[in-house]
Design an enzyme around this catalytic site. Structure first.
Site, PDB file in Angstrom:
ATOM      1  N   ASN A  54      83.832  57.580  18.047  1.00 49.21           N
ATOM      2  CA  ASN A  54      83.350  56.532  17.154  1.00 49.21           C
ATOM      3  C   ASN A  54      83.697  56.803  15.692  1.00 49.21           C
ATOM      4  OD1 ASN A  54      80.613  55.947  15.349  1.00 49.21           O
ATOM      5  ND2 ASN A  54      81.356  54.205  16.521  1.00 49.21           N
TER       6      ASN A  54
ATOM      7  N   ASP B 281      75.129  59.365  18.814  1.00 41.13           N
ATOM      8  CA  ASP B 281      75.896  60.523  18.328  1.00 41.13           C
ATOM      9  C   ASP B 281      76.923  60.769  19.435  1.00 41.13           C
ATOM     10  OD1 ASP B 281      75.772  62.743  16.076  1.00 41.13           O
ATOM     11  OD2 ASP B 281      76.110  63.847  17.918  1.00 41.13           O
TER      12      ASP B 281
ATOM     13  N   LYS C 296      66.649  64.750  15.420  1.00 38.83           N
ATOM     14  CA  LYS C 296      67.837  64.670  16.289  1.00 38.83           C
ATOM     15  C   LYS C 296      67.382  64.949  17.708  1.00 38.83           C
ATOM     16  CE  LYS C 296      72.374  64.190  15.905  1.00 38.83           C
ATOM     17  NZ  LYS C 296      73.143  63.515  14.825  1.00 38.83           N
TER      18      LYS C 296
HETATM   19  P1  NDP Z   1      81.865  60.268  20.150  1.00 37.60           P
HETATM   20  O1  NDP Z   1      81.210  60.651  21.395  1.00 37.60           O
HETATM   21  O2  NDP Z   1      82.202  58.853  19.902  1.00 37.60           O
HETATM   22  O3  NDP Z   1      83.179  61.123  19.952  1.00 37.60           O
HETATM   23  C1  NDP Z   1      83.158  62.526  19.834  1.00 37.60           C
HETATM   24  C2  NDP Z   1      84.588  62.968  19.848  1.00 37.60           C
HETATM   25  O4  NDP Z   1      84.745  64.360  19.636  1.00 37.60           O
HETATM   26  C3  NDP Z   1      85.174  62.725  21.187  1.00 37.60           C
HETATM   27  O5  NDP Z   1      86.499  62.480  21.055  1.00 37.60           O
HETATM   28  C4  NDP Z   1      84.837  64.074  21.844  1.00 37.60           C
HETATM   29  O6  NDP Z   1      85.398  64.354  23.028  1.00 37.60           O
HETATM   30  C5  NDP Z   1      85.343  64.936  20.797  1.00 37.60           C
HETATM   31  N1  NDP Z   1      84.942  66.293  21.031  1.00 37.60           N
HETATM   32  C6  NDP Z   1      83.757  66.782  21.430  1.00 37.60           C
HETATM   33  N2  NDP Z   1      83.831  68.105  21.553  1.00 37.60           N
HETATM   34  C7  NDP Z   1      85.099  68.422  21.219  1.00 37.60           C
HETATM   35  C8  NDP Z   1      85.800  69.631  21.142  1.00 37.60           C
HETATM   36  N3  NDP Z   1      85.200  70.785  21.452  1.00 37.60           N
HETATM   37  N4  NDP Z   1      87.088  69.615  20.733  1.00 37.60           N
HETATM   38  C9  NDP Z   1      87.695  68.459  20.409  1.00 37.60           C
HETATM   39  N5  NDP Z   1      87.072  67.285  20.485  1.00 37.60           N
HETATM   40  C10 NDP Z   1      85.808  67.275  20.881  1.00 37.60           C
HETATM   41  O7  NDP Z   1      80.964  60.845  18.960  1.00 37.60           O
HETATM   42  P2  NDP Z   1      80.966  60.467  17.445  1.00 37.60           P
HETATM   43  O8  NDP Z   1      82.302  60.018  16.996  1.00 37.60           O
HETATM   44  O9  NDP Z   1      79.806  59.617  17.212  1.00 37.60           O
HETATM   45  O10 NDP Z   1      80.643  61.875  16.785  1.00 37.60           O
HETATM   46  C11 NDP Z   1      81.649  62.746  16.277  1.00 37.60           C
HETATM   47  C12 NDP Z   1      81.030  63.645  15.223  1.00 37.60           C
HETATM   48  O11 NDP Z   1      80.528  62.855  14.154  1.00 37.60           O
HETATM   49  C13 NDP Z   1      79.848  64.503  15.685  1.00 37.60           C
HETATM   50  O12 NDP Z   1      79.859  65.723  14.993  1.00 37.60           O
HETATM   51  C14 NDP Z   1      78.653  63.687  15.239  1.00 37.60           C
HETATM   52  O13 NDP Z   1      77.521  64.482  15.071  1.00 37.60           O
HETATM   53  C15 NDP Z   1      79.167  63.171  13.915  1.00 37.60           C
HETATM   54  N6  NDP Z   1      78.501  61.994  13.374  1.00 37.60           N
HETATM   55  C16 NDP Z   1      78.347  60.852  14.092  1.00 37.60           C
HETATM   56  C17 NDP Z   1      77.749  59.760  13.518  1.00 37.60           C
HETATM   57  C18 NDP Z   1      77.616  58.466  14.242  1.00 37.60           C
HETATM   58  O14 NDP Z   1      77.060  57.539  13.644  1.00 37.60           O
HETATM   59  N7  NDP Z   1      78.087  58.314  15.445  1.00 37.60           N
HETATM   60  C19 NDP Z   1      77.203  59.796  12.173  1.00 37.60           C
HETATM   61  C20 NDP Z   1      77.481  61.022  11.469  1.00 37.60           C
HETATM   62  C21 NDP Z   1      78.088  62.067  12.081  1.00 37.60           C
HETATM   63  P3  NDP Z   1      84.376  64.598  24.284  1.00 37.60           P
HETATM   64  O15 NDP Z   1      83.025  64.069  23.947  1.00 37.60           O
HETATM   65  O16 NDP Z   1      85.046  63.748  25.232  1.00 37.60           O
HETATM   66  O17 NDP Z   1      84.357  66.036  24.550  1.00 37.60           O
HETATM   67  O1  2IT Z   2      74.683  62.483  12.520  1.00 32.49           O
HETATM   68  C1  2IT Z   2      74.317  61.332  12.209  1.00 32.49           C
HETATM   69  O2  2IT Z   2      74.036  61.041  11.051  1.00 32.49           O
HETATM   70  C2  2IT Z   2      74.255  60.316  13.257  1.00 32.49           C
HETATM   71  N1  2IT Z   2      74.608  60.601  14.396  1.00 32.49           N
HETATM   72  C3  2IT Z   2      73.711  58.958  12.960  1.00 32.49           C
HETATM   73  C4  2IT Z   2      72.216  58.963  12.988  1.00 32.49           C
HETATM   74  C5  2IT Z   2      71.559  57.626  12.845  1.00 32.49           C
HETATM   75  O3  2IT Z   2      70.320  57.616  12.941  1.00 32.49           O
HETATM   76  O4  2IT Z   2      72.218  56.607  12.643  1.00 32.49           O
END
Ligand code: NDP
Ligand code: 2IT
Length: 446
Positions: A240, A166, A126
Site C-alpha cells: 500500500n 498496516d 498498534k
Molecule cells: P502492505 O501489506 O500493503 O505491504 C507491505 C509490503 O512490504 C509488502 O510488499 C510486503 O511483502 C513487504 N514486506 C514485508 N516484509 C518484507 C521483507 N522482509 N522484505 C521485503 N519486503 C517485505 O503494507 P503497507 O504498505 O501498509 O506497510 C508497509 C510499511 O509501511 C510498514 O512498515 C508499515 O508499518 C508502514 N506504514 C503503513 C501505513 C499504512 O497506512 N498502511 C502508514 C504508515 C506506515 P509481504 O507482506 O508479502 O511479505
Molecule cells: O503505521 C501507521 O501509521 C499506520 N499503519 C496507519 C495507522 C492508522 O491508524 O491509520
C-alpha cells in the site's frame, strides 16, 4: 543526563527481555530527548519517560479459526494501547507471521510520537496477529478477521481505540473487521479507519501514506533548493505505501526504478509508471508475496534475494518493513550519490544505518515524521465520521499536504531550536514528545 538516559535504556532492556525491536525504537527516541531533559528537569522529576515506555494496557488473545479444509488453526491476537494522553488510542493492525509483542510494542511506541506530530488529537496504539495471509482464500481471511474482532471489539470504540490497516491489513480486511464489530456492538460508528467509501471511508486514505512520504521528501528537497523533477528513486516493498509513493513521485516528475518483495527486487530503467503502478495492486491482491511477477510481466531484470539499495539513485524511499536497510546498505546508497531518504515504512533503517546517513549529512527523515500522512488521513476520516459528512478528494488531499508541510516545518524548527539543525530525527522525536509529555503533566500521575 547521558547517564540517566543510558540507565533508562538499560532498565527497558532488563524489564522487557528479548524485545529487540522495542529496545531499538526506545533507544532512538531517548537519545534525542537528552537535549530536552537538560533544559526541562520537570520531565525527569515526573518520570515521564519511565511512564512512556510502559504501555497503558496490552491485550493478548486467542484467535481460533477454521480453514477451507476444516482444519482448526490458532493464532495469537494483540492490541497494545500505549498512550492516550492526547486522544483515543490510534494505530494500525498488522497481520504477518513475523508479528511478535516486541514488534507491536515498537510500532505502538513510534505511533505515539507520530500521531502527536500530525497535530490531530490521537493517542498511540498498534495491534495485529501472527496470522499469515499468504495463499489464504477470501473466505479464510473473512473467518480469521471475524474471530479476531470477536475478542477485540470489547476493547475498542470510536472514542476509545480506533484501529486501521498496516502490513497484511487493507480495505478488504477492514471491511470484514468492521462488519463483525457492527454485529457485536450493534452500532455503526467510525471505530476503524481505512473503510470503504460507501460506508464511512475517506477519499485519499489508501493513497495517503505514500502521498505523504513524497510530500515530505519534496519539502526536504526544497530546503536545498531542489525538486523531485527528474530525480531517480529506489522504492522498497510493493504494498500500500509503496504504491501511493510511486503514484505521487511519478506524478511530480520523478522516476521510480525499483520495487522489492520478500523474494528480491526488480529494476525498471524506464520507470514504474502508468499501468505498471496499477499492476502493483494486482500483485498485492494475488497474495503470492512475489515482486518477481512484475519482472515476468514487464520483462525487466529481477534480483533474487537482494535489496534495492545498491542501485544508483538520488532518493530512497524504504516502504516495506522494519530493519530492511542496514549500515552497509546506507553506505552503499551514500557512495552512489543518494541525497535524500524518507521512510515510508516504520523503522526500516537500523540504528547503524541512521548514523551513516547523519554523518554523511544527507537529508534523512524517520518514519514517524515522513509516513505520518497515513494516520493523519485516518484522523481526517474520523472527523468526517463524527460530522457524518464526506469531504471531496481535493479537500482531503489539500489537508494532507498541509499537515505534511506542517510536520516538516515543525521538525526543522525544533531541530534548530535544540541546537541540531537539519537533524530530522531529533526534530521529530522532540516535537512529538513535548506535546504528549505536557499533556501527561497536565493530567497528573496516571
Ligand atoms: P502492505 O501489506 O500493503 O505491504 C507491505 C509490503 O512490504 C509488502 O510488499 C510486503 O511483502 C513487504 N514486506 C514485508 N516484509 C518484507 C521483507 N522482509 N522484505 C521485503 N519486503 C517485505 O503494507 P503497507 O504498505 O501498509 O506497510 C508497509 C510499511 O509501511 C510498514 O512498515 C508499515 O508499518 C508502514 N506504514 C503503513 C501505513 C499504512 O497506512 N498502511 C502508514 C504508515 C506506515 P509481504 O507482506 O508479502 O511479505
Ligand atoms: O503505521 C501507521 O501509521 C499506520 N499503519 C496507519 C495507522 C492508522 O491508524 O491509520
Amino acid at each position: 543526563m547521558k547517564e540517566y538516559i543510558r540507565n533508562l535504556i538499560e532498565q527497558v532492556k532488563i524489564k522487557n527481555p528479548g524485545e529487540r525491536e522495542f529496545h531499538q525504537a526506545v533507544e532512538e527516541v531517548f537519545e534525542s530527548l537528552e537535549l530536552v531533559l537538560e533544559r526541562n528537569p520537570k520531565y525527569r522529576e515526573h518520570k515521564i519517560l519511565e511512564r512512556m515506555v510502559e504501555p497503558e494496557r496490552i491485550i493478548i488473545f486467542r484467535v481460533p479459526w477454521v480453514d477451507d479444509k476444516g482444519e482448526i488453526h490458532i493464532n495469537r491476537g494483540y492490541r497494545v494501547q500505549m498512550n492516550s494522553a492526547i486522544g483515543p488510542y490510534k494505530g494500525g493492525l498488522r497481520f504477518h507471521p513475523s508479528v511478535t509483542l516486541s514488534v507491536l510494542k515498537f510500532l505502538a511506541f513510534e505511533q505515539v510520537f507520530k500521531n502527536s506530530l500530525t497535530t490531530l488529537p490521537m493517542g498511540g496504539g498498534k495491534g495485529g496477529s501472527d496470522f499469515d495471509p499468504k495463499g489464504r482464500s477470501d473466505a479464510e481471511i473473512m473467518r480469521f478477521c471475524q474471530s479476531f474482532m470477536t475478542e477485540l471489539f470489547r476493547h475498542i470504540g470510536p472514542d476509545v481505540d480506533v484501529p486501521a490497516g498496516d502490513i497484511g491489513v487493507g480495505g478488504r480486511e477492514i471491511g470484514y473487521l468492521f462488519g463483525q464489530y457492527k454485529r457485536l456492538a450493534n452500532e455503526f460508528t467510525g471505530v476503524l479507519t481505512g473503510k470503504g467509501l460507501n460506508w464511512g471511508g475517506s477519499l485519499i486514505r489508501p493513497e495517503a501514506t505514500g502521498f505523504g512520504v513524497v510530500y515530505f521528501a519534496q519539502e526536504m528537497l526544497k530546503t536545498k533548493n531542489m525538486s523531485l523533477e527528474g530525480k531517480t528513486i529506489a522504492i522498497s516493498g510493493f504494498g500500500n505505501v509503496a504504491w501511493g509513493a510511486a503514484l505521487k513521485a511519478t506524478e511530480l516528475g520523478a522516476k521510480v526504478v525499483t520495487l522489492s518483495g520478500p523474494d528480491g527486487f526488480i529494476y525498471d530503467q524506464d520507470g514504474v509508471k502508468g499501468e505498471k503502478i496499477n499492476y502493483m495492486l494486482e500483485m498485492r491482491a494475488s497474495l503470492r508475496d512475489e515482486v518477481k511477477m512484475y519482472a515476468e510481466k514487464f520483462k525487466v531484470p529481477f534480483y533474487a534475494g537482494k535489496r534495492p539499495w545498491g542501485v544508483k539513485v538520488d532518493i530512497a524511499l524504504p516502504c516495506a518493513t522494519q530493519n530492511e536497510l542496514d549500515e552497509n546498505d546506507a553506505k552503499e546508497l551514500v557512495k552512489n550519490g543518494c541525497i535524500c531518504v524518507a521512510e515510508g515504512a516504520n523503522m526500516p533503517t537500523t540504528l547503524g544505518g541512521v548514523k551513516v546517513f547523519q554523518e554523511a549529512k544527507i537529508l534523512y527523515a524517520p518514519g514517524k515524521a515522513a509516513n505520518a500522512g497515513g494516520v493523519a488521513t485516518s484522523g481526517l476520516e474520523m472527523t468526517q465520521n463524527s460530522m457524518r459528512l464526506p469531504w471531496s478528494r481535493e479537500e482531503v488531499d489539500k489537508k494532507l499536504h498541509e499537515i505534511m508541510v506542517n510536520i516538516h516545518r515543525t521538525c526543522v524548527e525544533t531541530a534548530a531550536e535544540y541546537g541540531t539543525p537539519e537533524n530530522y530525527v531529533n526534530g521529530a522525536n522532540i516535537a512529538g514528545f513535548l506535546k504528549v509529555a505536557d499533556a501527561m503533566l497536565d493530567q497528573g500521575i496516571v
